[in-house]
Design an enzyme around this catalytic site. Structure first.
Site, PDB file in Angstrom:
ATOM      1  N   ARG A  40      48.203  35.063  59.060  1.00 24.21           N
ATOM      2  CA  ARG A  40      46.921  35.620  58.584  1.00 24.21           C
ATOM      3  C   ARG A  40      46.957  37.128  58.455  1.00 24.21           C
ATOM      4  NH1 ARG A  40      43.121  37.364  61.463  1.00 24.21           N
ATOM      5  NH2 ARG A  40      43.447  35.959  63.229  1.00 24.21           N
ATOM      6  N   TYR A  70      35.313  38.508  34.144  1.00 25.94           N
ATOM      7  CA  TYR A  70      35.710  37.149  34.517  1.00 25.94           C
ATOM      8  C   TYR A  70      34.538  36.482  35.259  1.00 25.94           C
ATOM      9  CZ  TYR A  70      37.911  33.453  37.201  1.00 25.94           C
ATOM     10  OH  TYR A  70      38.215  32.243  37.767  1.00 25.94           O
ATOM     11  N   ASP A  97      41.142  44.907  36.945  1.00 26.30           N
ATOM     12  CA  ASP A  97      41.703  43.559  37.001  1.00 26.30           C
ATOM     13  C   ASP A  97      42.731  43.458  35.872  1.00 26.30           C
ATOM     14  OD1 ASP A  97      42.248  40.840  36.647  1.00 26.30           O
ATOM     15  OD2 ASP A  97      40.253  40.215  37.292  1.00 26.30           O
ATOM     16  N   LYS A 107      47.720  33.089  37.452  1.00 27.97           N
ATOM     17  CA  LYS A 107      47.929  33.076  36.005  1.00 27.97           C
ATOM     18  C   LYS A 107      49.368  33.469  35.696  1.00 27.97           C
ATOM     19  CE  LYS A 107      43.576  32.231  36.424  1.00 27.97           C
ATOM     20  NZ  LYS A 107      42.549  33.237  36.353  1.00 27.97           N
TER      21      LYS A 107
HETATM   22  C1  LIG Z   1      41.439  33.556  37.058  1.00 28.01           C
HETATM   23  C2  LIG Z   1      40.997  34.954  37.117  1.00 28.01           C
HETATM   24  C3  LIG Z   1      40.475  35.496  38.297  1.00 28.01           C
HETATM   25  C4  LIG Z   1      40.291  34.679  39.548  1.00 28.01           C
HETATM   26  O1  LIG Z   1      41.497  34.254  40.078  1.00 28.01           O
HETATM   27  P1  LIG Z   1      41.670  32.962  41.030  1.00 28.01           P
HETATM   28  O2  LIG Z   1      43.114  33.005  41.343  1.00 28.01           O
HETATM   29  O3  LIG Z   1      41.210  31.762  40.266  1.00 28.01           O
HETATM   30  O4  LIG Z   1      40.804  33.212  42.235  1.00 28.01           O
HETATM   31  C5  LIG Z   1      40.104  36.824  38.283  1.00 28.01           C
HETATM   32  N1  LIG Z   1      40.214  37.594  37.187  1.00 28.01           N
HETATM   33  C6  LIG Z   1      40.704  37.110  36.035  1.00 28.01           C
HETATM   34  C7  LIG Z   1      40.809  38.006  34.845  1.00 28.01           C
HETATM   35  C8  LIG Z   1      41.104  35.781  35.956  1.00 28.01           C
HETATM   36  O5  LIG Z   1      41.569  35.299  34.797  1.00 28.01           O
END
Ligand SMILES: *Cc1c(COP(=O)(O)O)cnc(C)c1O
Length: 385
Positions: free
Chosen positions: A51, A105, A177, A202
């Site tokens: 953790r 998002y 992001d 992703k």
């Molecule tokens: C999918 C996504 C998230 C969230 O990510 P998770 O791994 O599903 O928690 C945040 N920002 C963007 C641009 C995303 O495509």
């Protein structure tokens, strides 16, 4: 001393790998151990425990991510949302105020609009294209600005250089992001951002088989975020660390393929008489093309388009395709297709969707790494049915 490597392709393979190799293992082993022997650590955060985000699998990933974005420090998290929520909650507390780009998002948008008020954190949205309008939204308690490299699903590129100078001028922490671009196409720290965040679910992992996140950036901030993460508990499990580590090794190859294929498919769609509009930052017709060309090394694998004939035509197209998987999410090796109004943007009001330009017939594609000609052939037959 960690060796330094010049190019991202090489960093993906070699940066952060244990030296010497553990028992000679060429691939980073999985340390499936919750705790590790005490060796005189004096701080809670330094005890070795899953953790606390400091097992060998975490450390190797942190060093690799630091090398990829030419940053000072990094921390991996249990999901992209764990990265985003933990980073924001490390910087903002009750009484503070955040400026965030509109059209975020869905999970981030829900977190900001649903949870911030209860935490006593103020929020205003800004138009990423209109830096002149940002100052009027500033408050004495504004602490940070949050944007995305490319917006979903229209792939708009905000004035990212203006975001950095605005943040510096007003002593705000700048967060971006960077999920859609990946470090292969854009490295925010090099352009002056304080923190770059990823949903590693992703492209970074790339195989649609884990959920993970990361925050990369200034050492002091990453230390604060790691301590907050240690309290909130959103740590990444060693087995998921291993899968992410393995997936990342092919990131450069995959992104080269995503970049090239998406551009070819965007050009094909733009020239097709059954198509009304295509959104892809690599197209000269895209409003963000100039910025994307200046900032990015590639335009990534996400595109969206509107067929002529409205929702019926859009649904017919999706039904008639054979190759893509009909699913939300993105960034994997397989092509995914979705109509955002029914999935990622179902929670956005009709008025907001209209204001943001997200039409009911909009189709979003996450272009995979299949042969480009096969995807185009499938799209061609689906448009002609
Ligand atoms: C999918 C996504 C998230 C969230 O990510 P998770 O791994 O599903 O928690 C945040 N920002 C963007 C641009 C995303 O495509």
């Amino acid at each position: 001393m960690a060796k330094s490597y010049k190019h991202i392709e090489t960093k993906l393979i070699h940066a952060g790998e244990p030296n010497p190799r553990i028992m000679g293992a060429v691939s980073m082993p999985i340390f499936q151990s919750a705790m590790f022997e005490y060796t005189g650590e004096t701080s809670y955060h330094d005890l070795k425990y899953i953790r606390l985000n400091n097992t060998p699998n975490h450390v190797a990933l942190h060093q690799k991510l630091v090398a990829l974005e030419n940053a000072e420090a990094a921390v991996v998290t249990a999901s992209g949302m764990a990265a985003i929520s933990t980073a924001l909650l490390s910087i903002l507390s009750a009484g503070d105020h955040l400026l965030a780009q509109e059209c975020l998002y869905g999970g981030t948008h829900d977190f900001l609009t649903g949870d911030f008020a209860g935490l006593g954190i103020g929020l205003d949205f800004i138009d990423g294209d209109d830096p002149g309008s940002w100052e009027s939204k500033l408050r004495p308690e504004t602490k940070a600005v949050f944007v995305e490299t490319m917006t979903n699903p229209l792939l708009q590129v905000a004035d990212l250089k203006a975001v950095v100078s605005f943040a510096k001028a007003h002593s705000l922490v700048s967060l971006i992001d960077n999920t859609f671009a990946t470090p292969v196409n854009f490295r925010p720290i090099e352009w002056g951002f304080d923190l770059s965040l990823h949903s590693c679910t992703k492209y970074l992992n790339g195989h649609s088989d884990i959920v993970a996140g990361a925050v990369i950036g200034r050492a002091g901030l990453i230390e604060k975020i790691t301590h907050k993460l240690n309290h909130l508990g959103g740590s990444l499990d060693p087995h998921a660390c291993f899968l992410l580590h393995r997936g990342m090794k092919t990131l450069a190859l995959r992104m080269k393929c995503h970049n090239e294929s998406a551009l070819s498919i965007a050009r094909f769609l733009e020239e097709h008489q059954a198509i009304e509009k295509v959104n892809y930052p690599g197209l000269e017709s895209h409003p963000g093309h100039g910025r994307a060309r200046e900032l990015f090394d590639g335009f990534s694998g996400m595109l969206s388009f509107e067929p002529k004939g409205g929702v019926e035509a859009a649904d017919r197209f999706i039904q008639n395709t054979n190759l893509p998987v009909v699913a939300p999410s993105l960034g994997g090796i397989e092509t995914l297709i979705t109509r955002p109004v029914t999935t990622s943007h179902a929670g956005v009001s009709i008025e907001d969707r209209q204001r943001l330009g997200i039409s009911d017939s909009l189709i979003r594609v996450s272009v995979g790494i299949e042969k480009t000609e096969d995807i185009i052939e499938d799209f061609e037959q689906a448009l002609n049915v």
